[in-house]
Design an enzyme around this catalytic site. Structure first.
Site, PDB file in Angstrom:
ATOM      1  N   GLU A   9       0.948  -1.179   0.107  1.00  0.00           N
ATOM      2  CA  GLU A   9      -0.061   0.133   0.095  1.00  0.00           C
ATOM      3  C   GLU A   9       0.768   1.132  -0.017  1.00  0.00           C
ATOM      4  O   GLU A   9       2.212   1.154   0.062  1.00  0.00           O
ATOM      5  CB  GLU A   9      -0.881  -0.052   1.308  1.00  0.00           C
ATOM      6  CG  GLU A   9      -2.020  -1.061   0.946  1.00  0.00           C
ATOM      7  CD  GLU A   9      -3.189  -1.050   2.283  1.00  0.00           C
ATOM      8  OE1 GLU A   9      -3.730   0.028   2.312  1.00  0.00           O
ATOM      9  OE2 GLU A   9      -3.109  -1.942   2.930  1.00  0.00           O
ATOM     10  N   HIS A  67     -11.040   9.676   6.898  1.00  0.00           N
ATOM     11  CA  HIS A  67     -10.493   8.362   6.972  1.00  0.00           C
ATOM     12  C   HIS A  67     -10.196   7.904   8.284  1.00  0.00           C
ATOM     13  O   HIS A  67     -10.733   6.931   9.014  1.00  0.00           O
ATOM     14  CB  HIS A  67      -9.713   7.801   5.785  1.00  0.00           C
ATOM     15  CG  HIS A  67      -9.601   6.312   5.911  1.00  0.00           C
ATOM     16  ND1 HIS A  67     -10.444   5.316   5.829  1.00  0.00           N
ATOM     17  CD2 HIS A  67      -8.346   5.693   6.129  1.00  0.00           C
ATOM     18  CE1 HIS A  67      -9.785   4.242   5.634  1.00  0.00           C
ATOM     19  NE2 HIS A  67      -8.575   4.334   5.998  1.00  0.00           N
ATOM     20  N   HIS A  73      -8.666   9.777   3.026  1.00  0.00           N
ATOM     21  CA  HIS A  73      -8.330   8.360   2.191  1.00  0.00           C
ATOM     22  C   HIS A  73      -8.679   8.935   0.773  1.00  0.00           C
ATOM     23  O   HIS A  73      -9.541   9.733   0.271  1.00  0.00           O
ATOM     24  CB  HIS A  73      -9.358   7.281   2.531  1.00  0.00           C
ATOM     25  CG  HIS A  73      -8.800   6.122   1.970  1.00  0.00           C
ATOM     26  ND1 HIS A  73      -8.670   5.907   0.373  1.00  0.00           N
ATOM     27  CD2 HIS A  73      -8.129   4.967   2.420  1.00  0.00           C
ATOM     28  CE1 HIS A  73      -8.280   4.754   0.069  1.00  0.00           C
ATOM     29  NE2 HIS A  73      -7.658   4.176   1.325  1.00  0.00           N
ATOM     30  N   ARG A  87      -0.413   8.652   1.743  1.00  0.00           N
ATOM     31  CA  ARG A  87      -1.554   8.801   1.582  1.00  0.00           C
ATOM     32  C   ARG A  87      -2.052  10.432   1.384  1.00  0.00           C
ATOM     33  O   ARG A  87      -2.657  10.921   0.904  1.00  0.00           O
ATOM     34  CB  ARG A  87      -2.497   8.417   2.805  1.00  0.00           C
ATOM     35  CG  ARG A  87      -3.869   8.316   2.438  1.00  0.00           C
ATOM     36  CD  ARG A  87      -4.603   7.018   3.492  1.00  0.00           C
ATOM     37  NE  ARG A  87      -4.356   5.757   3.149  1.00  0.00           N
ATOM     38  CZ  ARG A  87      -4.630   4.818   3.778  1.00  0.00           C
ATOM     39  NH1 ARG A  87      -5.265   5.131   4.978  1.00  0.00           N
ATOM     40  NH2 ARG A  87      -4.457   3.735   3.658  1.00  0.00           N
ATOM     41  N   ARG A 135      -0.463   8.863   9.187  1.00  0.00           N
ATOM     42  CA  ARG A 135      -0.338   7.308   9.538  1.00  0.00           C
ATOM     43  C   ARG A 135      -0.065   6.608   8.112  1.00  0.00           C
ATOM     44  O   ARG A 135      -0.486   6.739   6.996  1.00  0.00           O
ATOM     45  CB  ARG A 135      -1.648   6.779   9.834  1.00  0.00           C
ATOM     46  CG  ARG A 135      -1.679   5.319  10.159  1.00  0.00           C
ATOM     47  CD  ARG A 135      -3.087   4.778  10.822  1.00  0.00           C
ATOM     48  NE  ARG A 135      -3.929   5.254   9.661  1.00  0.00           N
ATOM     49  CZ  ARG A 135      -4.715   4.230   8.644  1.00  0.00           C
ATOM     50  NH1 ARG A 135      -4.140   3.168   8.611  1.00  0.00           N
ATOM     51  NH2 ARG A 135      -5.464   4.555   7.894  1.00  0.00           N
TER      52      ARG A 135
HETATM   53  C1  SIN Z   1      -7.389   0.896   2.666  1.00  0.00           C
HETATM   54  O1  SIN Z   1      -7.545  -0.365   2.454  1.00  0.00           O
HETATM   55  O2  SIN Z   1      -6.861   1.562   1.532  1.00  0.00           O
HETATM   56  C2  SIN Z   1      -7.240   1.420   4.080  1.00  0.00           C
HETATM   57  C3  SIN Z   1      -6.008   0.886   4.696  1.00  0.00           C
HETATM   58  C4  SIN Z   1      -5.685   1.740   5.829  1.00  0.00           C
HETATM   59  O3  SIN Z   1      -6.351   2.788   6.225  1.00  0.00           O
HETATM   60  O4  SIN Z   1      -4.890   1.482   6.863  1.00  0.00           O
END
Ligand code: SIN
Length: 545
Positions: free
Chosen positions: A130, A366, A255, A304, A401
């Site tokens: 991610e 988020h 998010h 993010r 985060r």
């Molecule tokens: C996501 O699945 O994009 C969210 C994961 C997260 O917020 O840690």
């Protein structure tokens, strides 16, 4: 610096008519609260209180997964460095090291409890990537239903362990006393038992030397959020009213990609996991231009905050006349339906086939990086009050985060506090402090509050917008009254007002851009601001320093 805005000093509620005594009372039933209950229970009597049903919080909705180093080609040091890099200079490195070092054990623990993670080559589980992660290290379940599997596992374990679970009960305010040596300390918590419509059936006091707040964040103070309706900042507001400081409240992570279904859509929006970009999807604007090209070396897998800000800037340019969403192109991902079953269903529900079509997306609130100032063991400045999970600010997230560190933090911190309380409990204290008069705002004010927060305190913040938000919140606070009928929704609305007031005060005070706090008038991070802001309620006013 005091804000001009007053907030209620207590929530108005009927007189208590019953009492219960236990060792440990936990407010909240996500990964952190359940892990704490499980770790404390073998030795202690534990009462777990949740205002809804056990699975109503954010944990169940988490898609991406849990970050942990399980691949020998990865390392704890890599995970630490990725977390520090995402955190924009405000992480507590010692807390990060503890979290990251204990993360693999947390995964193994969940598996021993019966969690079924998607199978793969690393200790039997598959790993994905991610944003902000230099390696594949995200453990997932059911493709994109990782949180639901964690919730299921912990729910079952907690019930089997004999934790007393009380659903539909609201933690109103802490009851405070003093130890024999005169230290201010928690004596228990005032609780409302709710009826099926959210009305108050009765109010009582659960006396306990240890109260663990694990109520999650406050995404619902925004009009558009990935968070479920229960996430209204109750535990943070309760701690603030008890005089405990909260830190980093201005750092709200948006998010980058929730499913966009129209600019008027409000409430919980379907998340399109970052793991979709981890598996190769890219962001495009309405004119077909790459949103992340040239913005960051990691492009679509940048941290993010960087991606959300880039999308917001691109939307402001209105390419091809579109100013409220961009697109995610996931058509190159093989087996999309199998890998992301719930995302596929969410998209198809609104008539979009992610296998063959672009997915319209926009940023939404988020995760909150701040919270009640606490250690990773949950301890706070108030004896007997422990705070874990998203409600806590332990320093592991800093100003932004790193993706999928939060479920891991919930399990690690929850287990640590539960274990510590099984070894020793704080001193039992008699309740002594006389309560201030309570007040509430009506729940219909929630809409004005959320709209103000989304319009003026979103991804990109302007000084005029922050002033406008402050003025709207002041007007809402003027409506607080002891005459408002106490209900779950009125308690929540009043907590949301307290939280929003503190967020705006902190966002006004932080005259720089860092992590997920971005101001148009101070576009860069400033060395002088490489510090935390603390919010407190003093005489009914939010103070920030
Ligand atoms: C996501 O699945 O994009 C969210 C994961 C997260 O917020 O840690």
């Amino acid at each position: 610096m005091p804000s001009n805005n007053l907030v209620p000093r207590q929530l108005a509620a009927p007189e208590p008519t019953w009492t219960v005594t236990t060792d440990v009372v936990i407010l909240g039933s996500g990964a952190a609260g359940l892990s704490a209950a499980l770790a404390a229970r073998p030795v202690r009597d534990v009462v777990l209180i949740t205002k809804d049903v056990l699975a109503a919080g954010s944990t169940s909705w988490a898609q991406g997964g849990l970050a942990a180093v399980l691949d020998p080609n990865d390392s704890i040091e890599n995970h630490v460095q990725d977390t520090l890099e995402a955190g924009g200079g405000l992480c507590d490195e010692a807390a990060v090291r503890t979290l990251v070092s204990e993360a693999p054990t947390a995964i193994r623990y969940l598996m021993e409890l019966g969690a079924s993670f998607d199978p793969g080559a690393h200790e039997g589980v598959a790993l994905t990537r991610e944003g902000g992660h230099s390696h594949r290290r995200i453990v997932h379940a059911g493709g994109d239903q990782s949180g639901a599997e964690v919730q299921r596992t912990l729910d079952e374990s907690v019930r089997l362990a004999g934790v007393q679970v009380v659903e539909k009960a609201f933690g109103i305010d802490l009851v405070i006393g003093h130890t024999k040596s005169g230290v201010r300390a928690v004596a228990g918590v005032k609780v409302a038992i709710l009826d099926s419509n959210g009305g108050v059936e009765s109010v009582g006091i659960v006396y306990a030397p240890a109260v663990i707040v694990a109520t999650g964040g406050y995404g619902q103070v925004y009009a558009s959020t990935s968070n479920p309706p229960a996430v209204t900042g109750d535990g943070i507001a309760l701690a603030l009213r008890a005089g405990v400081a909260a830190s980093d409240l201005e750092f709200i992570q948006f998010h980058p990609t929730v499913l966009w279904v129209g600019s008027e859509a409000t409430g919980q929006q379907a998340l399109i996991s970052e793991a979709v970009r981890g598996e190769g999807a890219i962001l495009l604007d309405a004119a077909g231009g790459r949103v992340m090209a040239g913005v960051h070396p990691q492009e679509d897998l940048a941290p993010r905050d960087v991606v959300a800000a880039a999308i917001s800037r691109r939307m402001a340019e209105a390419p091809a006349g579109v100013d409220d969403h961009v697109y995610l192109d996931a058509r190159r991902i093989e087996n999309f339906e199998e890998r992301f079953p719930s995302i596929t269903a969410s998209c198809r529900n609104v008539g979009i086939d992610p296998v063959t079509e672009l997915i319209p997306v926009s940023p939404a609130a988020h995760y909150v990086c701040g919270g009640v100032k606490a250690t990773l063991d949950g301890t706070t400045s108030l004896q007997g009050l422990f705070v874990v999970g998203e409600a806590a600010c332990t320093g592991v997230h800093g100003a932004n985060r790193l993706a999928s560190n939060s479920l891991t933090e919930g399990v690690v911190a929850g287990t640590r506090v539960g274990r510590a309380l099984s070894w020793s409990l704080p001193e039992i204290v008699e309740p002594q402090e006389v309560e201030a008069d309570g007040a509430l705002i009506d729940s219909y004010h929630r809409a004005a509050l959320r709209n103000a927060m989304s319009k003026y305190v979103g991804v990109l913040r302007t000084p005029d917008g922050l002033e406008a938000a402050s003025a709207i919140l002041r007007t809402l606070a003027d409506n607080a009254s002891a005459a408002v009928v106490p209900t779950r929704k009125a308690f929540e609305a009043t907590n949301m007002l307290t939280i929003a007031t503190a967020v705006v005060a902190a966002a006004k005070a932080r005259t720089e851009s860092r992590g997920c706090h971005r101001r148009t008038d101070f576009a860069e991070p400033l060395a002088a601001w490489e510090r935390h802001l603390m919010c407190r309620i003093v005489d009914g006013r939010v103070e920030v320093d």
